[in-house]
Enzyme design. Sequence first.
Site, PDB file in Angstrom:
ATOM      1  N   HIS A 179       0.825  -1.212   0.000  1.00 43.21           N
ATOM      2  CA  HIS A 179       0.000   0.000   0.000  1.00 43.21           C
ATOM      3  C   HIS A 179       0.854   1.255   0.000  1.00 43.21           C
ATOM      4  CE1 HIS A 179      -3.648  -2.385   1.475  1.00 43.21           C
ATOM      5  NE2 HIS A 179      -3.702  -2.174   0.192  1.00 43.21           N
ATOM      6  N   CYS A 239       7.172   1.082 -31.321  1.00 41.15           N
ATOM      7  CA  CYS A 239       6.169   0.642 -30.345  1.00 41.15           C
ATOM      8  C   CYS A 239       6.749  -0.326 -29.329  1.00 41.15           C
ATOM      9  CB  CYS A 239       4.959   0.033 -31.042  1.00 41.15           C
ATOM     10  SG  CYS A 239       5.357  -1.468 -31.952  1.00 41.15           S
TER      11      CYS A 239
HETATM   12  C1  PEP Z   1       8.344  -5.543 -29.884  1.00 48.79           C
HETATM   13  O1  PEP Z   1       8.819  -6.638 -30.199  1.00 48.79           O
HETATM   14  O2  PEP Z   1       9.018  -4.535 -29.643  1.00 48.79           O
HETATM   15  C2  PEP Z   1       6.874  -5.395 -29.769  1.00 48.79           C
HETATM   16  C3  PEP Z   1       6.325  -4.204 -29.599  1.00 48.79           C
HETATM   17  O3  PEP Z   1       6.132  -6.538 -29.777  1.00 48.79           O
HETATM   18  P1  PEP Z   1       6.005  -7.522 -28.507  1.00 48.79           P
HETATM   19  O4  PEP Z   1       6.684  -6.875 -27.347  1.00 48.79           O
HETATM   20  O5  PEP Z   1       4.548  -7.731 -28.290  1.00 48.79           O
HETATM   21  O6  PEP Z   1       6.712  -8.748 -29.002  1.00 48.79           O
END
Ligand code: PEP
Length: 558
Positions: free
Chosen positions: A193, A490
Amino acid sequence: MVTSHSSVLSGTPVVPGIVLAPVHVVRTEVDPLALAAFERRGFEHPEDALAAYEAAATAVADGYARRAETASGAAASVLSASAGLARDKGLRVAVEKHLRAGEGLVASVGAAVEQFATLFSGMGGLMAERVTDLRDIERRVLAHLAGEPEPGVDVPEGTSVLVAADLAPSDTAALDPARVVALVTERGGPTSHTAIIARQLGIPCLVGVAGATGIAPGTLVLVDGQAGIVDLEPGPDAAARADADLARRQAVAAWTGPGRTADGHPVALLANVADGSSARDAAAGQVEGVGLFRTELCFLDRREEPAVAEQADVYAEVLAPFAGRGHVVVRTLDAGSDKPIAFATHEGEENPALGVRGLRLAADNPGLLERQLDAIAIAAERTGADTWVMAPMVATVQEAADFAALVRARGLKPGVMVEVPAAALMAHRMLEVVDFLSIGTNDLTQYAMAADRLATDLAHLTDPWQSAVLQLIAITAEAGRTAGKPVGICGEAAADPLLAPVLVGLGITSLSMAPAAVPAVGARLGSVTAGLCDGAAEAALGALSPAQGREAVAKILE
Ligand code: PEP
Ligand code: MG
């Protein structure tokens, strides 16, 4: 007291931030003499003792409930949970059992709490961390019985680093971040917590710091919530470090988007999401869209492939919150390797990371991909969201072209992930057949460095600051610049505020990450010009090691 030979204590970092302030050690015990006197007086009948317990437990529960009403978020739920625990019938029954066995009330409360603490600890995880709440209830009930004030945190004027063996929810929920500038506890884990509330209040915090309560009250210490250390002998640069860090945290708190550099170069800051609920949470924040919807995470527990209509419902939940506000990149199933899906993954592969995973599954099971694309198209049509679709684990231009044709046939915008070095090297050709690229740095790093992303002892290799990885990103981004098409990131690398200017300098047009990471990345980009980003990129590419790259970039930016 802590002696001079151990001037640095370490623990588990929970909330980052560097703070210089004197220590205030919290002691929350009820006066033992008052308790002993109460126990000596005793009760004539066990029923009377039980009634006294019930009155005290109810008063304590009411106190928690009152505080819950004036608190918000995690603090409010933590206080309500404690109110429920204080009223718990099981606890009352355990107290009664000990009273009937002839024990005093203080001893009976202690034994009942001990019994439940052992039970909770045995369950592990979140239940184990509720032991702190139990002990807080015990202290408060005993204080009521003995006619003593309820224990609590009494912070002195000025700023303090609050140090305690453990902090109860009722202690942390009422903290004033203007006075309590850091929290250090000896016990507790990252989901305790104390940790939850420190995160909510944004107070730098360390838990599991052995020996912390031995620090002499008033000692001026430097707490580093990122490195996980308390320095009892801060050096001459400590005040400057703490001031610079405070300015950084204030900039993060004040950041409101959209993503851009100090001189106005736009960089879309997007969210990584896993389902409708995380998409709704993300849409409540400052992101400009979704850069990665990992569809496989919706089906980890499914034995059979969900029907198109059901898939469409699941995808529509993610698309709907973003209709009319930025695009959503839906990634087709990335089943296999570290994300096995019962209805898609090939069994018994020798080396699943290099096996039939991601888009490769479509080779002998084209219907799986086509049905998913049908479902995405239905969801896009129903919600009106700007829907982009990308495939994971693409290695050849032919794969990208085949995928793009299927996506375009459904009126959607096709792209591919760049996770395999081959795709990065062929990015210019990929962009002849798709409309965008998104670099998955987690896998790109694993495959470029031939190092399992899950292996902790290879962490020095699975580091996106490795210049070989940055070279692959540079090649991909350059292809995007030439083609005039977007190239985003990403993978986890997008969430590193120090790396973000480097990626922008390399030519990346969007960064997609866990929504909680967005303000720190946004604030960093807002503090540097595009020219500085170019310089940072050059320095990182030229560095001989990730450590050297980080140091060189930090120097340029700070
Ligand atoms: C990655 O490989 O950077 C990605 C975004 O896909 P995952 O992490 O889902 O393999
Ligand atoms: Mg990946």
